[in-house]
Design an enzyme around this catalytic site. Structure first.
Site, PDB file in Angstrom:
ATOM      1  N   ALA A  81       0.978  -1.136   0.039  1.00  0.00           N
ATOM      2  CA  ALA A  81      -0.004  -0.191  -0.023  1.00  0.00           C
ATOM      3  C   ALA A  81       0.737   1.288  -0.178  1.00  0.00           C
ATOM      4  O   ALA A  81       2.014   1.064   0.243  1.00  0.00           O
ATOM      5  CB  ALA A  81      -0.856  -0.013   1.213  1.00  0.00           C
ATOM      6  N   TYR A 148      -5.670   8.852   2.766  1.00  0.00           N
ATOM      7  CA  TYR A 148      -4.882   7.326   3.276  1.00  0.00           C
ATOM      8  C   TYR A 148      -5.600   6.665   4.334  1.00  0.00           C
ATOM      9  O   TYR A 148      -6.044   5.454   4.043  1.00  0.00           O
ATOM     10  CB  TYR A 148      -3.554   7.892   3.499  1.00  0.00           C
ATOM     11  CG  TYR A 148      -3.030   6.858   4.497  1.00  0.00           C
ATOM     12  CD1 TYR A 148      -2.533   5.702   3.798  1.00  0.00           C
ATOM     13  CD2 TYR A 148      -2.766   6.924   5.821  1.00  0.00           C
ATOM     14  CE1 TYR A 148      -2.114   4.731   4.555  1.00  0.00           C
ATOM     15  CE2 TYR A 148      -1.984   5.955   6.632  1.00  0.00           C
ATOM     16  CZ  TYR A 148      -1.574   4.779   5.935  1.00  0.00           C
ATOM     17  OH  TYR A 148      -1.233   3.763   6.519  1.00  0.00           O
ATOM     18  N   ASP A 299      -2.020  17.541  11.862  1.00  0.00           N
ATOM     19  CA  ASP A 299      -1.382  16.817  12.915  1.00  0.00           C
ATOM     20  C   ASP A 299      -2.350  16.757  14.325  1.00  0.00           C
ATOM     21  O   ASP A 299      -2.352  18.020  14.941  1.00  0.00           O
ATOM     22  CB  ASP A 299      -0.001  17.433  13.454  1.00  0.00           C
ATOM     23  CG  ASP A 299       1.171  16.698  12.527  1.00  0.00           C
ATOM     24  OD1 ASP A 299       0.802  15.666  11.791  1.00  0.00           O
ATOM     25  OD2 ASP A 299       2.120  17.320  12.425  1.00  0.00           O
TER      26      ASP A 299
HETATM   27  N1  UFG Z   1       7.110  15.566  13.325  1.00  0.00           N
HETATM   28  C1  UFG Z   1       8.269  16.743  13.546  1.00  0.00           C
HETATM   29  N2  UFG Z   1       9.029  16.908  12.629  1.00  0.00           N
HETATM   30  C2  UFG Z   1       9.299  16.055  11.503  1.00  0.00           C
HETATM   31  C3  UFG Z   1       8.504  14.922  11.354  1.00  0.00           C
HETATM   32  C4  UFG Z   1       7.317  14.842  12.072  1.00  0.00           C
HETATM   33  O1  UFG Z   1       7.965  17.596  14.490  1.00  0.00           O
HETATM   34  O2  UFG Z   1      10.358  16.429  10.819  1.00  0.00           O
HETATM   35  C5  UFG Z   1       6.134  15.508  14.183  1.00  0.00           C
HETATM   36  C6  UFG Z   1       4.717  15.655  13.519  1.00  0.00           C
HETATM   37  O3  UFG Z   1       4.374  16.811  13.528  1.00  0.00           O
HETATM   38  C7  UFG Z   1       4.118  14.413  14.550  1.00  0.00           C
HETATM   39  C8  UFG Z   1       5.005  13.599  15.106  1.00  0.00           C
HETATM   40  O4  UFG Z   1       6.213  14.177  14.631  1.00  0.00           O
HETATM   41  O5  UFG Z   1       3.390  15.328  15.558  1.00  0.00           O
HETATM   42  C9  UFG Z   1       4.908  12.363  14.421  1.00  0.00           C
HETATM   43  O6  UFG Z   1       4.845  12.547  12.904  1.00  0.00           O
HETATM   44  P1  UFG Z   1       5.156  11.356  11.954  1.00  0.00           P
HETATM   45  O7  UFG Z   1       5.164  11.847  10.513  1.00  0.00           O
HETATM   46  O8  UFG Z   1       6.413  10.354  12.097  1.00  0.00           O
HETATM   47  O9  UFG Z   1       3.948  10.344  12.024  1.00  0.00           O
HETATM   48  P2  UFG Z   1       2.439  10.545  12.147  1.00  0.00           P
HETATM   49  O10 UFG Z   1       1.801  10.701  13.537  1.00  0.00           O
HETATM   50  O11 UFG Z   1       1.950  11.954  11.466  1.00  0.00           O
HETATM   51  O12 UFG Z   1       1.590   9.647  11.280  1.00  0.00           O
HETATM   52  C10 UFG Z   1       2.141   8.274  11.312  1.00  0.00           C
HETATM   53  C11 UFG Z   1       1.833   7.575  10.063  1.00  0.00           C
HETATM   54  C12 UFG Z   1       0.656   7.432   9.728  1.00  0.00           C
HETATM   55  C13 UFG Z   1      -0.402   6.707  10.742  1.00  0.00           C
HETATM   56  C14 UFG Z   1      -0.157   7.464  12.009  1.00  0.00           C
HETATM   57  C15 UFG Z   1      -0.832   6.562  12.940  1.00  0.00           C
HETATM   58  O13 UFG Z   1       2.659   8.199   9.055  1.00  0.00           O
HETATM   59  O14 UFG Z   1       0.468   6.628   8.418  1.00  0.00           O
HETATM   60  O15 UFG Z   1       1.233   7.428  12.318  1.00  0.00           O
HETATM   61  O16 UFG Z   1      -0.749   7.193  14.365  1.00  0.00           O
HETATM   62  F1  UFG Z   1      -1.599   6.915  10.318  1.00  0.00           F
END
Ligand code: UFG
Length: 337
Positions: A81, A148, A299
């Site tokens: 996916a 997604y 977020d």
């Molecule tokens: N973050 C930063 N700086 C960065 C990258 C991320 O501060 O450079 C923060 C984001 O704002 C968020 C946290 O780190 O608060 C986690 O971000 P991620 O991108 O690592 O993960 P997400 O929580 O956005 O999303 C992930 C997966 C999704 C899934 C989700 C489920 O990418 O597919 O977890 O909890 F749906």
């Protein structure tokens, strides 16, 4: 037992494939189109134990049908996916076509070829933005806020509907929270991951933090520090990929005695972005540049699992519920690339 792992060259699929290959019980086929997964991962896995690799896109319905009819798999574990939230907002059809339409085709072939167990990789993104800072259970209403999450939720419904009309087609759906870390393989007492996370482009926090520590990036951006959390940065439930993977192996046996079900996979505890950054600084003794920037669109402040259902119903027990194990393995993996 014959198992098909779709997306086995990708991040999570490769860890599950690795654990399956480390036992002799299963006969494994990996299907991957190598669009985001890579062939080196397949070569590394082949060194653990040989298996059948098929380079194929699930949209090639006739070929998928042929493969399933020929091999008569007992189990399918379906990872293949796309999973970049931001991209799904810009190009929703890419997500619906690959994640939902191709999954539908796979299920159609699976039921026709009498596959008995289907283990499906879903996501906490199906819950959307749960406003209150409470742990999310499987009963929390689903309300995806991006294509997604919606593409995965639609696939969940299709798996469930297929199972309703076929008693012999059982499923386990896992909704993952924030998966991180890498293979906990030790060579001469040194942690030496053989497989790990390798997204291009990378958008996830932990790989970006370790890349910055290693000097592969100049700066780590923190997306906002004005959230309603103790230190103002977002809280996530980071689960070690090895624990996440072992739940899939457990699900195979689980379906022998139990009916189909949906489970969250997380640890029921969260860490903030700042806690992750500080942990990586601490374990690597490297000080790197960090800057607080604007919030990233979409977020939620707090996304933490209630994992009591999986702990109650399955024999699965996490072994690596430690931020240090997660960050250290991610760091060692990134260093090895
Ligand atoms: N973050 C930063 N700086 C960065 C990258 C991320 O501060 O450079 C923060 C984001 O704002 C968020 C946290 O780190 O608060 C986690 O971000 P991620 O991108 O690592 O993960 P997400 O929580 O956005 O999303 C992930 C997966 C999704 C899934 C989700 C489920 O990418 O597919 O977890 O909890 F749906």
């Amino acid at each position: 037992m014959k198992i098909l792992v779709t997306g086995g060259a990708g991040y999570i699929g490769s860890h599950v494939a690795k654990q399956l290959l480390e036992t002799t019980t299963y006969q494994i086929t990996i299907l991957d189109n190598l669009s985001t997964g890579n062939i080196e991962t397949i070569d590394i896995l082949q060194k653990i134990r040989e298996f059948h690799f098929v380079k194929l896109d699930l949209k090639e319905f006739e070929k998928v049908k042929e493969l399933l009819e020929d091999k008569k798999f007992d189990v399918i574990i379906h990872f293949a996916a796309y999973s970049v939230v931001f991209e799904s907002m810009q190009n929703p059809m890419k997500y619906y076509l690959n994640n939902t339409v191709n999954t539908t085709n796979l299920i159609e072939c699976a039921t026709k070829s009498r596959v008995k167990k289907f283990i499906f990789s879903s996501t906490a993104a199906v819950y959307g933005d749960v406003k209150q800072n409470i742990n999310i259970s499987e009963n929390t209403p689903t309300n995806p806020i991006n294509p997604y999450g919606m593409s995965k939720l639609m696939s969940e419904k299709i798996v469930q509907d297929a199972s309703k009309v076929s008693n012999n087609f059982k499923y386990v759906i896992f909704r993952y929270f924030n998966v991180a870390g890498a293979d906990m393989y030790f060579s001469e007492n040194e942690l030496s991951p053989r497989v790990g996370e390798r997204h291009e482009p990378e958008t996830h926090l932990i790989p970006l933090v370790v890349k910055t520590a290693l000097g592969k990036r100049d700066i780590l951006n923190i997306y906002g520090e004005d959230f309603d959390t103790p230190d103002g940065t977002c809280i996530r439930d980071y689960i070690h990929v090895e624990d996440l993977a072992s739940a899939h192996i457990e699900a195979i046996d689980y379906l022998d005695e139990n009916s189909s079900d949906i489970f969250n996979l997380g640890y029921s505890r969260g860490f903030s972005v700042k806690e992750i950054v500080n942990n990586v600084k601490e374990i690597t003794s490297i000080n790197f540049k960090v800057e607080v920037v604007e919030r990233r669109e979409g977020d939620p402040a707090f996304l933490v699992a209630d994992n009591s259902k999986v702990l109650e119903k399955m024999k699965w027990r996490p072994k690596f519920d430690s931020l240090e194990a997660i960050c250290k393995s991610a760091y060692e993996w990134e260093k090895s690339l």
